[in-house]
Design a protein around this motif. Sequence first.
Motif, PDB file in Angstrom:
ATOM      1  N   LEU A 198     -62.139  10.433  71.458  1.00  0.00           N
ATOM      2  CA  LEU A 198     -63.196   9.903  70.593  1.00  0.00           C
ATOM      3  C   LEU A 198     -64.440  10.795  70.607  1.00  0.00           C
ATOM      4  O   LEU A 198     -65.026  11.096  69.569  1.00  0.00           O
TER       5      LEU A 198
ATOM      6  N   ASP B  27     -64.640  13.981  71.270  1.00  0.00           N
ATOM      7  CA  ASP B  27     -64.388  15.244  70.576  1.00  0.00           C
ATOM      8  C   ASP B  27     -64.559  15.062  69.069  1.00  0.00           C
ATOM      9  O   ASP B  27     -65.144  15.901  68.379  1.00  0.00           O
ATOM     10  N   ILE B  28     -64.023  13.967  68.569  1.00  0.00           N
ATOM     11  CA  ILE B  28     -64.118  13.704  67.127  1.00  0.00           C
ATOM     12  C   ILE B  28     -65.571  13.527  66.706  1.00  0.00           C
ATOM     13  O   ILE B  28     -66.023  14.104  65.717  1.00  0.00           O
ATOM     14  N   LEU B  29     -66.310  12.766  67.510  1.00  0.00           N
ATOM     15  CA  LEU B  29     -67.715  12.556  67.162  1.00  0.00           C
ATOM     16  C   LEU B  29     -68.495  13.869  67.236  1.00  0.00           C
ATOM     17  O   LEU B  29     -69.374  14.130  66.413  1.00  0.00           O
TER      18      LEU B  29
END
Lengths: 451, 90
Positions: A4, A6-8
Amino acid sequence: MLNLNDILETINMIRQENLDIRTITMGISLLDCADSDIDVSCEKVYNKIVRCAGKLVKTGEDIEAEYGIPIINKRISVTPVSMLVAVSGGDPVKYAHALQRAADTVGVNFIGGYSALVQKGFSAGDVELIKSIPRALSETTNICSSVNIGSTKAGINMDAVKLMGEIVKESAILTADRDCIGPAKLVVFCNAPEDNPFMAGAFHGVGEPDCVIHVGVSGPGVVYAALKKCYGDLGAVAETIKRTAFKITRVGQLVGSEAARRLGVPFGIVDLSLAPTPAVGDSVARILEEIGLGVCGTHGTTAALAMLNDAVKKGGVMACNSVGGLSGAFIPVSEDEGMIAAARSGDLKIEKLEAMTAVCSVGLDMVVIPGDTPAEVISAIIADEAAIGMVNSKTTAVRVIPAIGKKAGEELNFGGLLGEGPIMDVNLSASPKKFIDRGGRIPAPMQSLKN
Amino acid sequence: MKKTVISVMGKDTVGITARVSAACAEYNVNIIDITQSVLQDMFVMVMLTDISGLNCNFKDFSEKMQALGSAMNLEIHVMHEDIFNSMHRI
């Protein structure tokens, strides 16, 4: 499942910190377009560019939508036009118009390659092309020009240096009614790379494949944001820059290989560059200030920049298959919000910029100088930069814009990515005219003898 | 399989997951995995989806999801999975 955080982080880089792909540049060889009739040659040039690059802009936009990463520019670089002029003769500006027509048809924002390579001397077509540059830049809007006047292997062609001082000035005079935009599209190189995707200096070298895709990444804003959270010593700063550059460059590799696959052409190189824009939060100067300098241009700037440049390369080189182009931090004054501020306040001077160019790419870039600067002084500025490049086996370049009819304190505004800049002081206390008028060639340095 | 990440961020309210999932169903997008958390008042959800059965073109889907986001005062982004993989995995 992806992490999560990394995505943000990725989304934040793109939305808040101006991460983007600066350019997808298609290199197209025009060698097979040369014809002894210049009009036939121009038609072939137009047809080949439209055939190869017809889908370039659409493909770029598709990738942009699918991956959610902005691709700011879609551009084309072509074989140095002087080689076509060598075969066809005639008025080289006809080629500029053919290129402009092609740019309008395929929708790219720049075509680079109105160029000549004269580091060791002039061959057929070279002088004609160089002398036509001011007209070509004045009569077209999306064509970029470059001339390579020196290299580590060949030395510096001082006749070409003298000529280019005059050409830069003439380009400014012909476009004086348009904020002297002409010379903003003209780069004078030493050690010009043949696979550079960035304008205004892009051209398609003769050793390149027939058609190829190069990518230039950006991301000063991302590095700046990462450094804001870094409290360690300079080793930690370098490490932070490396890690960030790695991530930025991976996106370049992904987008470039995807674009090449969809267009059915080979993928050339990723240019590992920190390319600033005039937007707030996308500045190389602000990175240097975040590292700890009071203002970009003060003592310590060269050292900080050297570290930044090195860390960007170290981080980027593992992230992609093939590295090329200019690959380093750019310091174009009018295209960098922090540099503009430092030049306005008088903290950043041309002499300091020259020192900075010894440790980063590319050179005295987008520097506005007084309109009454004599041509021989511009030539001498070019010679100084070329000497730095020649001796250090690196690319250096000069893109200065004489602000015709304006004096120190006034500004030029080019608009868009080219930005705006105040006129910077040039040392005019004594003339280098005798030196420039001597002409001839500065022999290649010892560094050229590597075999 | 064509994997796409749909990320949703914004102030937590009732029915976010329901409405985003309903939109996915409407466009024939299969949800493979969901991670979500609420930090203070901030709602964050990441959905890994398979869009190989998408019944409209990708651009339209992406724009519809963004429009749904702005209608609910949320930020919704639809991005290909590979951009995250390439950036964060060696």
